[in-house]
Every structure is written in structure tokens, then in C-alpha cells.
Design a protein around this motif. Structure first.
Motif, mmCIF file in Angstrom:
data_model
loop_
_atom_site.group_PDB
_atom_site.id
_atom_site.type_symbol
_atom_site.label_atom_id
_atom_site.label_comp_id
_atom_site.label_asym_id
_atom_site.label_seq_id
_atom_site.Cartn_x
_atom_site.Cartn_y
_atom_site.Cartn_z
ATOM 1 N N ARG A 1 -22.813 55.959 -48.689
ATOM 2 C CA ARG A 1 -23.003 55.254 -49.957
ATOM 3 C C ARG A 1 -21.779 55.444 -50.853
ATOM 4 N N GLN A 2 -21.232 56.676 -50.833
ATOM 5 C CA GLN A 2 -20.127 56.959 -51.742
ATOM 6 C C GLN A 2 -18.767 56.596 -51.169
ATOM 7 N N SER A 3 -18.760 56.139 -49.927
ATOM 8 C CA SER A 3 -17.455 55.875 -49.309
ATOM 9 C C SER A 3 -16.838 54.589 -49.835
ATOM 10 N N ALA A 4 -15.605 54.693 -50.246
ATOM 11 C CA ALA A 4 -14.894 53.496 -50.687
ATOM 12 C C ALA A 4 -14.522 52.633 -49.481
ATOM 13 N N LYS A 5 -14.399 53.259 -48.336
ATOM 14 C CA LYS A 5 -14.056 52.515 -47.127
ATOM 15 C C LYS A 5 -15.321 51.969 -46.496
ATOM 16 N N PRO A 6 -15.226 50.790 -45.880
ATOM 17 C CA PRO A 6 -16.415 50.237 -45.208
ATOM 18 C C PRO A 6 -16.838 51.123 -44.044
ATOM 19 N N VAL A 7 -18.154 51.227 -43.868
ATOM 20 C CA VAL A 7 -18.706 52.062 -42.806
ATOM 21 C C VAL A 7 -19.629 51.230 -41.925
ATOM 22 N N VAL A 8 -19.372 51.265 -40.641
ATOM 23 C CA VAL A 8 -20.239 50.588 -39.670
ATOM 24 C C VAL A 8 -21.036 51.677 -38.967
ATOM 25 N N ILE A 9 -22.359 51.578 -39.019
ATOM 26 C CA ILE A 9 -23.173 52.643 -38.434
ATOM 27 C C ILE A 9 -23.989 52.099 -37.262
ATOM 28 N N ASP A 10 -23.691 52.627 -36.064
ATOM 29 C CA ASP A 10 -24.478 52.248 -34.898
ATOM 30 C C ASP A 10 -25.335 53.437 -34.481
ATOM 31 N N PHE A 11 -26.495 53.563 -35.124
ATOM 32 C CA PHE A 11 -27.469 54.563 -34.647
ATOM 33 C C PHE A 11 -28.339 53.809 -33.658
ATOM 34 N N ILE A 12 -27.927 53.828 -32.413
ATOM 35 C CA ILE A 12 -28.438 52.930 -31.383
ATOM 36 C C ILE A 12 -29.954 52.790 -31.435
ATOM 37 N N ALA B 1 -16.856 45.742 -36.976
ATOM 38 C CA ALA B 1 -15.749 46.521 -37.537
ATOM 39 C C ALA B 1 -14.513 45.640 -37.671
ATOM 40 N N MET B 2 -14.198 44.931 -36.617
ATOM 41 C CA MET B 2 -13.015 44.056 -36.635
ATOM 42 C C MET B 2 -13.172 42.960 -37.680
ATOM 43 N N ALA B 3 -14.369 42.354 -37.722
ATOM 44 C CA ALA B 3 -14.598 41.266 -38.689
ATOM 45 C C ALA B 3 -14.406 41.779 -40.103
ATOM 46 N N LYS B 4 -15.034 42.912 -40.398
ATOM 47 C CA LYS B 4 -14.953 43.478 -41.744
ATOM 48 C C LYS B 4 -13.516 43.777 -42.126
ATOM 49 N N LEU B 5 -12.811 44.364 -41.165
ATOM 50 C CA LEU B 5 -11.421 44.747 -41.420
ATOM 51 C C LEU B 5 -10.564 43.515 -41.690
ATOM 52 N N ASN B 6 -10.870 42.441 -40.987
ATOM 53 C CA ASN B 6 -10.064 41.234 -41.124
ATOM 54 C C ASN B 6 -10.609 40.279 -42.178
ATOM 55 N N GLY B 7 -11.553 40.736 -42.949
ATOM 56 C CA GLY B 7 -12.101 39.922 -44.029
ATOM 57 C C GLY B 7 -12.899 38.729 -43.533
ATOM 58 N N GLN B 8 -13.426 38.836 -42.329
ATOM 59 C CA GLN B 8 -14.219 37.721 -41.794
ATOM 60 C C GLN B 8 -15.702 37.975 -41.989
ATOM 61 N N LYS B 9 -16.470 36.953 -41.661
ATOM 62 C CA LYS B 9 -17.926 37.069 -41.815
ATOM 63 C C LYS B 9 -18.447 38.095 -40.832
#
Lengths: 58, 521, 420
Positions: free
Chosen positions: B274-285, B310-318
Motif C-alpha cells: 500500500r505504501q509503495s510508490a513503485k507499482p507492485v504486481v502480486i501473484d499469490f497463486i 508487469a510489462m504493461a504497467k511498466l510501459n504505461g499500457q492497459k
């Protein structure tokens, strides 16, 4: 050194256990040394306990 | 046939060496069965199961080596077997003879490499804690591949590490990539801006490989070991790694991979996310999507999906769930048509044989809802393989699980186990064989080749009774891996294997085939 | 409190490093060796009785008895040996060392070495050469004849020569030797050459006949191992003052008598820790095999105890040809010895290891913990008396010696309430 400090350094590895991991490290031209690990005192429990007694003298 | 045993007291050799020795000695003339091992309880049990037990084994300890053999005494004898043992050992030693000096202890190693910063530990579990202690005492980070380390030790070591700001990746941690260097079982991937903390070995491998395929790269891949997110350990390393990536200037986005954590542990992780300024992708399978999204993190439906998001988020995509295929739907239909056309009406069963635990788990999660699949990692107790009636029904196995690796190398290292299952568990009712092919460091030199051989064998066998079979695979690897992704894929395709670009897609394709078969019936 | 052990070991290392073994002269055993008597025969290794002696040592004893006039035939000698008339004690108990059977009798001439730093002495007989010699258990006429000549000619010439020359710094000479391809146990060629060079003019200056001088030169020159009988007492003299440093875990004696291997530890005084000597796995001369070999024998591993000999194999790559290895093996052996020792020698530097000092100060704790045993370069004697050398190889002491010593050491500390 902290994790973030580690990230800034060149990795220098001591490999203890399976040799294949060491071989892989070397194949990447990483600095590594392989410890040819054997159980302490050949696993002889009596000897291990004697050595531990001496170490505990600290 | 007689059964005899040689005992060598206080002679230590590592497990891989001994297993390979067993395999070589089994080829000796006159030898029907043989096992070389350390005298651990597990191995003694194995000896009994193999029908090789004899009196000398009563009094040996886990520090003694034994060679138990069943052989035809008219064609060989114990002396010959022992001589062959020594010869094989010398061959191994000889190969080592030209190598660099190998110090006998960590202390001595640090005299040769005083600025070492990482220790990779793969000694037997009962000794691992001591080694890790020593490493931590010397302010070194640790990659702990060994398993069979107690929960108490894991907790104590991780607490010690956290207090010193050090990593203890493990126990039972197979995969990490630190400063771009693959450790233990890991793939050669591009360096980049995505950081990963993973509690699942092949899960981590799949995600990193997918990111690489999409042109992305990895800053750091930190392993935590399979037990880290359990209540008792409290996610100590996941949290430590997560925080380090948040603080890492070279990391722009973080991916967390694990089986669903204990609730209290998930809480802690969500708080940090929640506090991370960086985007976080969580795969709790298979984990709680809502909770993940509630803290502003990105949830996933598969390992591939985690990489894509992760790639989409990083590249500003949907950022959207990926539930389909890379190939257009029309082509997928064609593939399914073609596959189904080769099968007879009574071919209805799945044989999924996985070498990667998390990949098997992903298959179970994606298929287990719709199909009743027997497994050694079943979704419910009734579906445990012990309950499988006479090999009837769908089967999905994690061949790297403990019961299959007693006295044998892990199937990622030695394909022999899967080869045997191809022979024993694929029959005329099998419709689809689903496999993973894991490349990279630590893996066998040619895993695709081994699968190709098995497939060829199976096609021949089934061909004799006028049957074909559909084989679906995914290759977890990159063009940079020594086994080479492209070569592996081509080899498999030339044997008629349907190769999908990810484990999830391979599983999904398998699902499509079975759906079509059901419709057809 | 582990500092107690480290302090003691530091003290031992200081003693060893400060040694100054110096050749000061020659004498007759019965006159110069403390406690020596006519019916006392010294032998290599830890204590052993006639009944338990191996072939070469028995042969050597018999040769000694004939030489000293206790018997005139080998059969008679065997009877005398078994009779109890002769006492047998380790060379080590009398400040002496002997190669192979290492038998010293009272009429034998000996080198006298003094460790000038501490004033202690060490003694060793003169090397007889190769082939049928007493130290390999030969007792034939040629053996006795040679011994008599050594007593009558070699000894007085050398004695006078050294007196003329003055004391010779053996530490210095060994330090040079190890930089010339010697390890001064199995390879002594360079050091022997240095010795002869050093005393040549002094020999010429002695009062003896040209004929005698020539014979002495020829004798010294014909035997590459002349220097062994100097390097051994030099090592012993360096190590002896360390015996008795309380709480030290450093080994100050290693020795074998052909039946048992024995070690002594500085913090455990005079106590021997013994176990059966090993058969050497080495290169055998044509016609001989491991079946012909006598178990490990001789005091010569006092060189390894100091850190030279097999420990310095890296500096004597030629030696590996005789033990069946490669120069890389030689490097590996020395390198692994650093794992079980305490310091690097300040005197004996090894060029192939970038002049690293020889591995010095064997610590029984390290041996037991790493299970790495000291490596010894040795000749192999035939198990029957009088046949001679049948090969050469690398051998280790039995691990049992070190484990027993560790048991005893911990017990000592327990008795003093220093450990639980």
C-alpha cells in the motif's frame, strides 16, 4: 553489508555443497570459490562434541 | 541372485555424486539392483523398499556410506562391484584434479576470497544451519538451496539475518538472480527494471523467462524458500526482499510470487504494498484478488499474466487479465481440431508430468476446477494419487516432489524419472500428455531432447495398437540459456509436440482439447 | 577462554620460528647422547618391543648387535635381541632421531645439532647410503664393514673438518635447499651439495691422508640423502623446546617404528598417541608391489612436523615423479596443509607459492575437524629385513592418533575445570 549495498557490488560467491553450482558460476565468469564440504570431523559425533567443548570455552 | 552390502564408515559424498554412482553401477554385468547412499533413515527405508536390506545396515549411521547390491553371483561378485565403485569415484576425482583449489571450510575459503559477499549452500539439510550461521557471522548473504532444515532453524537464521540486514534465501530455495547472476536453478535473462521476490522456484523462473520474452529485463530476483510465507516464519525474507527492491534505484516495478501466504503474513505484505510508490504486481497463486487490489497492487491469474501485467504497467499500457493465447483464435481452433482428429473415442485421459513444482501447481489450479484430476498435489484429499483406481482418470504429477526424489536426482537435473512415467503411466486411454521443459542453469543439458525421446518411444508403442496421442508442452527458457529456447522448441515441434509460449497457455490449450473431446462425446 | 589455547599455540609457534638449529660437531653416541649405554639400543618411532618389531627394524637391531660385538651371526643376534639383555627405547626419548629403522647403538658416530636459541641439542647417525644398509634392516657383512669404516674414517675426518670450519647454520642451509628443489625429506640433493660445498676446504685442511679425504668426499657425494640425517635433527631441535607448553594443541613429534605411528602434542607433554602404521600407497620399483611393503617406518616425518618434507612438496616438484603424481598434485598437497597448520614459516619460503612460508604448527583440532591428515613423503621398505627400499610414496598418519590426542586434551581441560 545491507541488501541494497549488495546490489551495488560485484557478486563474489563462496559455493558450499554441490559442485555443479560452482561450475555454473564459473561459466558466467563470476568470481567464485568452491568449498569441498565434508561433515565436520567426518560426522563423528564424539569428535564433534569434543571440538564444540573447546569452541564453547569463549 | 544374492544380496550383499559394503559399508564404508565415515565416508562422505554428496547426494548427486552418489545417485549418479548408483546409476552407473547398475549397468554392471550381473547386477540387478544397486543403491549407493549415505546411511540416513530415508535411505535405509529405500533400501528396504528395493529389497536390498542386509544385516550390515543395522548399525550404520548417517555418516557412513553403503553400497547395497542384488546380483547374480555367477556373473559378478562384491569385489568387482567395489572395484567399479572406486573406479567411478576416481573418474570424478580425476575430473576435479585439474581444477582450482577447493578449500575445505568456509573460513578457509574466505582467506582465498576475503571480499566474498554471497554464500550458496547446498549441503545436507542436517548440516546446513551451521553453515548458514557461519556465513551470517561473517556478514555474508546466503542462498540456501538445501532443504530438510527445521522450521526452528529457519526462523532463527532469518531473524539473525534480518537483524544484520542480510539475505537468507531459503531453505529449499532453488532460484535467485542477484546482480544479474543466476544462482542455482535460474535462467539467463536480460538485466532490466523489474524486481522479483519469489517463494516458488519454477514459478519465479517462468515469470522471469516471460518478462525476457516480452523484451523486458530483471533488476534483481530474490528467492525466499517455499516456507517463508507460512505463519511460523512470518514472511521475513519476502518482506526483507520487498523492502530492498522498494529502496533499489534500479528497480521500477516489483513482482511478488508465492502460494497464498498465511493471513497474518499477507497482511504485512499488503501494508508495505500500500505504501509503495513503485507499482507492485502480486501473484499469490490462486490467492485473494480483492485484498490485493484493495491495497493498490495488481493481482494475477497466472504466472504468465503476472509477467504480462508487469510489462504493461511498466510501459504505461492497459493492464488486463490475459486469459487467451498468443496465437489468433482461428489458429488455436485449427490446432485443437487437428489434435482431436488424431484421437480415438476412448482416449479421454490427461497425463500431466511436470518437473517444476509451481508449474504443476499452476496446471492444477487452472484445470482442477473443471476436471477431476488425481495428483500428488491434489486440490482435495480424495484426489490424492493413492486413491486413483487402476490408473483410470486424469493424472497430474509434480515429479520433483519428495516422494519421487528419494535416492534420485530431481527431474530437472535428470530426466530419467519422467522417462519412466512416460512408460508406466501413458496408455491407450491417454489423450493428452502435458509437460514442462525447464531450461537454464542447474537443469539437464538437453531437457527437450529427453522429452523428444520419450515422445518418440510412446508414439511407437501406441502406434503398434493403432493409437496416436497429443503432446502439449511449454519451454521455460530463453535464447540466452545454454540449452537454447529456439533449438528446444524446434526439436519438440519436429516430434509433433504442440509447443505453447507459456505454461498457462499450454494448460489452457490442454483444457480446449478436453472441452472439444467432451463435446464430441 | 579459547584464548587460552590460542595463547599457548602462539607461544609454541614463537618457539619453533625462533629456533636456530646449528651443526656444532660430531661425537660417538655412547659419549654424547644423554642416557646412552652399551646395552641400550635406540630406535625410530614410539616405544615398541622386540616381539612387535617389524622386519626392517629387527634386521637393523641384529645388525647393531653384530656391529657392537654382542653376536657374531644373525641367528645369535636374534636370540640376544629376544633375551631381554638389550633395552629398546625410542630415539626421541634421548634427544635423537633416526631414519627408517633408526637404530642407534653406542659406538655409532652421530651429528650433534644445537638449537642455539634455547640451548637444546639433537643427535642423528650419519647416513649410510642406499641399498643394503642397516636402516633398511640389512645385517650382512658389507653393512658391518661400512659401519666400521664410517666409525674409523668418515667420523674423525668430518669431526675435524667441522671443528676447523666452525658451526654451520642448518636453518639457513635448509632455507636455501627448499628454494633449490629440495624438501629435505625425500629429496635432499641440493642441500647435500650445499653441505659438501660448505665443508670441502675444511675437509682438505684436516690432518688425514689424501686417500681418506677422497673416500670421504666420494662417500658423501655418492649419497643424495646425506643431508637427511642433518635435516631431521635440525627439525627435532627446532620442535623439542615446544614440548610442554601447557594447553597447546600443536603437534611437536610425529614418528613411526614400522608397527605403530605415534604423535606427541605440546600441551600433553611426553605422552604418545599411537595407532597402527599405514601401508604406503605409492610407486613401487619394478618387481615389487604393495604386498612386499613394510608399514610406514622412521623418524623422518619430524621434517613434516616442522612444515618441511611433504608439507613443502610444492617446492620440490621433482619428488612427485617418485610418488606417482604431477607437479600440480605437489602444489595441492602443500596448499591443503595450510588448512591444518597455524602459521607460515618465517624461514622456509616456497618459491612456487610466491614465496609463501611453509605450513607450520600442526593443530590437532584442525586435523580432526577437517579430517585432513598431514601428508608425508616417504620411502617404502621391504617388509623382510635386509632387502632395502622397494618404492616411494605418500602416506598419512592414522586419524586415530589425532582423535585420541584430542580426547586426552579435552579430558585434561575437564580435569582442570576449564571445560564442562
Amino acid at each position: 553489508m545491507s541488501v541494497n549495498e549488495l546490489f551495488k557490488k560485484d557478486l563474489k560467491v563462496v559455493n558450499i555443497g554441490l559442485k555443479s553450482f560452482y561450475n555454473d558460476l564459473k561459466s558466467q565468469n563470476l568470481t567464485a570459490v568452491h568449498v569441498n564440504w565434508k561433515p565436520k570431523a567426518g560426522g563423528k559425533t564424539r569428535m564433534v562434541s569434543l571440538l564444540d567443548k573447546l569452541k564453547k570455552m569463549n | 541372485m544374492i544380496i550383499q552390502t559394503i559399508v564404508k564408515k565415515n565416508a562422505y559424498y554428496d547426494s548427486v555424486t552418489l545417485m549418479l554412482l548408483s546409476r552407473e553401477l547398475k549397468k554392471l554385468e550381473g547386477v540387478e539392483e544397486i543403491l549407493v547412499g549415505m546411511g540416513t533413515d530415508l535411505n535405509i527405508e529405500l533400501v528396504q523398499n528395493l529389497g536390498l536390506f542386509s544385516g550390515e545396515l543395522e548399525s550404520i549411521t548417517s555418516n557412513d556410506l553403503f553400497i547395497s547390491a542384488k546380483f547374480d553371483e555367477t556373473r559378478t561378485n562384491l569385489e568387482a562391484i567395489e572395484a567399479a565403485f572406486v573406479e567411478q569415484l576416481n573418474k570424478t576425482d580425476q575430473k576435479e584434479a585439474d581444477d582450482d583449489y577447493q578449500p575445505p571450510t568456509l573460513k578457509s575459503a574466505l582467506q582465498y576470497l576475503p571480499d566474498a559477499n554471497m554464500v550458496v549452500v547446498s549441503v545436507p539439510g542436517q548440516s546446513a544451519a551451521d553453515v548458514v550461521d557461519e556465513a551470517l557471522d561473517n556478514d555474508l548473504h546466503v542462498m540456501l538451496f538445501s532443504d530438510n532444515v527445521s522450521v526452528e532453524d529457519e526462523l532463527r537464521l532469518k531473524q539473525k539475518a534480518v537483524n544484520k540486514g542480510l539475505l537468507v534465501m531459503g531453505p529449499d530455495c532453488g532460484t535467485a538472480i542477484i546482480n544479474g547472476a543466476p544462482l542455482c536453478f535460474a535462467n539467463a535473462v536480460r538485466r532490466g527494471r523489474i524486481g522479483v521476490v519469489g517463494a516458488s522456484g519454477t514459478g519465479t523462473q517462468e515469470v522471469t523467462v516471460q518478462i525476457h520474452q516480452m523484451g523486458g529485463g530483471l533488476s534483481q530476483v530474490i528467492g525466499t524458500g517455499g516456507r517463508d510465507l507460512k505463519e511460523e516464519i512470518g514472511g521475513l525474507m519476502m518482506i526483507q526482499g520487498f523492502q530492498a527492491l522498494i529502496d533499489d534505484p534500479e528497480t521500477d516495478l516489483i513482482v511478488l510470487i508465492s502460494k497464498p501466504p498465511a493471513a497474518s503474513v499477507a497482511e504485512k505484505i499488503y501494508r508495505i504494498a500500500r505504501q509503495s510508490a513503485k507499482p507492485v504486481v502480486i501473484d499469490f497463486i490462486g490467492g485473494d484478488r480483492a485484498a490485493i487490489e484493495a491495497v493498490g497492487a495488481i493481482a494475477c491469474i497466472s504466472l504468465e499474466d503476472a509477467a504480462r501485467k508487469a510489462m504493461a504497467k511498466l510501459n504505461g499500457q492497459k493492464v488486463a487479465d490475459f486469459v487467451g493465447f498468443s496465437l489468433p483464435e482461428a489458429e488455436i481452433e485449427q490446432i485443437v481440431d487437428k489434435a482431436v482428429a488424431t484421437l480415438k473415442p476412448d482416449q479421454t485421459e490427461l497425463r500431466a508430468l511436470f518437473t517444476g513444482g509451481t508449474l504443476a501447481d499452476e496446471a492444477m489450479k487452472l484445470l482442477g476446477g473443471r476436471y477431476a484430476i488425481y495428483s500428488n498435489i491434489p486440490l482435495s484429499p480424495e484426489m490424492a494419487i493413492e486413491n486413483m483406481p487402476d490408473q483410470k482418470g486424469h493424472l497430474c504429477l509434480d515429479l520433483g516432489e519428495d516422494r519421487f526424489t528419494r535416492g534420485r536426482p530431481h527431474p530437472m537435473i535428470d530426466p530419467q524419472t519422467r522417462t519412466e512415467f512416460f512408460r508406466s503411466h501413458v496408455d491407450e486411454q491417454t489423450a493428452v500428455i502435458l509437460v514442462d521443459v525447464v531450461l537454464g542453469f542447474g537443469s539437464h543439458a538437453d531437457p527437450a531432447g529427453a522429452v523428444v525421446d520419450s515422445v518418440r518411444e510412446v508414439r511407437e508403442r501406441l502406434g503398434k495398437v493403432g493409437r496416436e496421442v497429443v503432446v502439449v508442452a511449454s519451454v521455460c527458457g530463453t535464447d540466452l540459456d545454454s540449452q537454447n529456447l529456439e533449438r528446444s522448441v524446434r526439436a519438440l515441434e519436429s516430434e509433433g509436440v504442440i509447443v505453447m509460449p507459456s505454461n498457462a497457455q499450454a494448460v489452457r490449450l490442454t483444457d480446449r482439447v478436453f472441452q472439444r473431446l467432451e463435446k464430441g462425446n | 577462554m579459547e584464548n587460552l589455547i590460542e595463547k599457548a599455540n602462539q607461544q609454541v609457534l614463537e618457539i619453533i620460528q625462533n629456533a636456530r638449529p646449528t651443526l656444532i660437531g660430531l661425537g660417538i653416541a655412547g659419549e654424547v647422547i644423554p642416557g646412552m649405554e652399551k646395552n641400550l639400543f635406540l630406535h625410530a618411532g614410539p616405544p615398541v618391543t622386540w616381539e612387535r618389531m617389524s622386519g626392517p627394524m629387527r634386521g637393523a637391531v641384529m645388525a647393531g648387535l653384530i656391529y657392537e660385538g654382542f653376536a657374531s651371526t644373525p641367528e645369535e643376534a636374534a636370540k640376544v635381541a629376544a633375551s631381554g639383555k638389550i633395552r629398546f627405547e625410542p630415539c626421541h626419548h634421548h634427544q635423537s632421531v633416526g631414519p627408517m629403522a633408526g637404530v642407534v647403538t653406542s659406538s655409532m658416530p652421530v651429528w650433534i645439532i644445537e638449537n642455539t636459541t634455547y640451548g637444546n641439542k639433537a643427535f642423528c647417525t650419519l647416513n649410510e647410503g642406499l641399498g643394503k644398509v642397516l636402516r633398511f634392516g640389512a645385517y650382512g657383512e658389507e653393512v658391518i664393514t661400512r659401519l666400521k669404516w664410517m666409525e674409523a674414517v668418515l667420523y674423525p675426518v668430518l669431526k675435524e673438518a667441522i671443528a676447523i670450519h666452525g658451526p654451520i647454520d642448518l636453518k639457513n642451509m635448509i632455507a636455501q635447499g627448499v628454494q633449490m628443489g629440495d624438501e629435505v625429506h625425500n629429496r635432499n640433493k641440493a642441500s647435500t651439495s650445499l653441505l659438501i660445498r660448505e665443508i670441502a676446504s675444511s675437509i682438505v685442511k684436516t690432518s688425514f691422508s689424501d686417500e681418506d679425504k677422497v673416500k670421504v668426499f666420494d662417500f658423501l657425494n655418492s649419497n643424495d640423502h646425506t643431508y637427511l640425517n642433518l635435516s631431521m635433527p635440525a627439525a627435532k631441535a627446532s620442535l623439542d623446546p615446544a614440548g610442554g607448553v601447557k594447553y597447546s594443541t600443536i603437534v611437536y613429534t610425529m614418528a613411526r617404528n614400522g608397527t605403530d605411528f605415534g604423535i606427541r602434542v605440546a600441551g600433553l607433554g611426553d605422552r604418545w598417541f599411537t595407532a597402527p602404521a599405514e601401508i604406503i600407497n605409492g610407486l613401487y620399483f619394478p618387481g615389487f608391489t604393495m604386498d612386499d611393503a613394510n608399514p610406514d617406518i622412521g623418524d623422518s616425518c619430524i621434517t613434516e612436523t616442522l612444515g618441511i618434507g611433504g608439507f613443502s612438496m610444492a617446492t620440490a616438484p621433482a619428488i612427485v615423479q617418485f610418488v606417482g603424481g604431477t607437479p600440480k598434485d605437489a602444489m595441492r598437497y602443500t596448499t591443503s596443509m595450510y588448512e591444518i597448520t597455524t602459521e607460515e614459516s618465517k624461514a622456509y619460503k616456497l618459491p612456487p607459492l610466491n614465496f609463501r612460508g611453509a605450513p607450520t604448527g600442526i593443530d590437532i583440532r584442525k586435523v580432526v575437524e577437517t579430517q585432513i591428515l598431514p601428508v608425508i613423503n616417504t620411502g617404502i621398505a621391504h617388509k623382510d629385513p635386509g632387502v632395502g627400499q622397494v618404492g616411494a610414496g605418500i602416506v598419512n598418519p592414522p586419524m586415530a592418533c589425532f582423535e585420541q590426542a584430542l580426547e586426552a586434551y579435552v579430558k585434561l581441560l575437564e580435569d582442570e575445570g576449564l571445560v564442562e
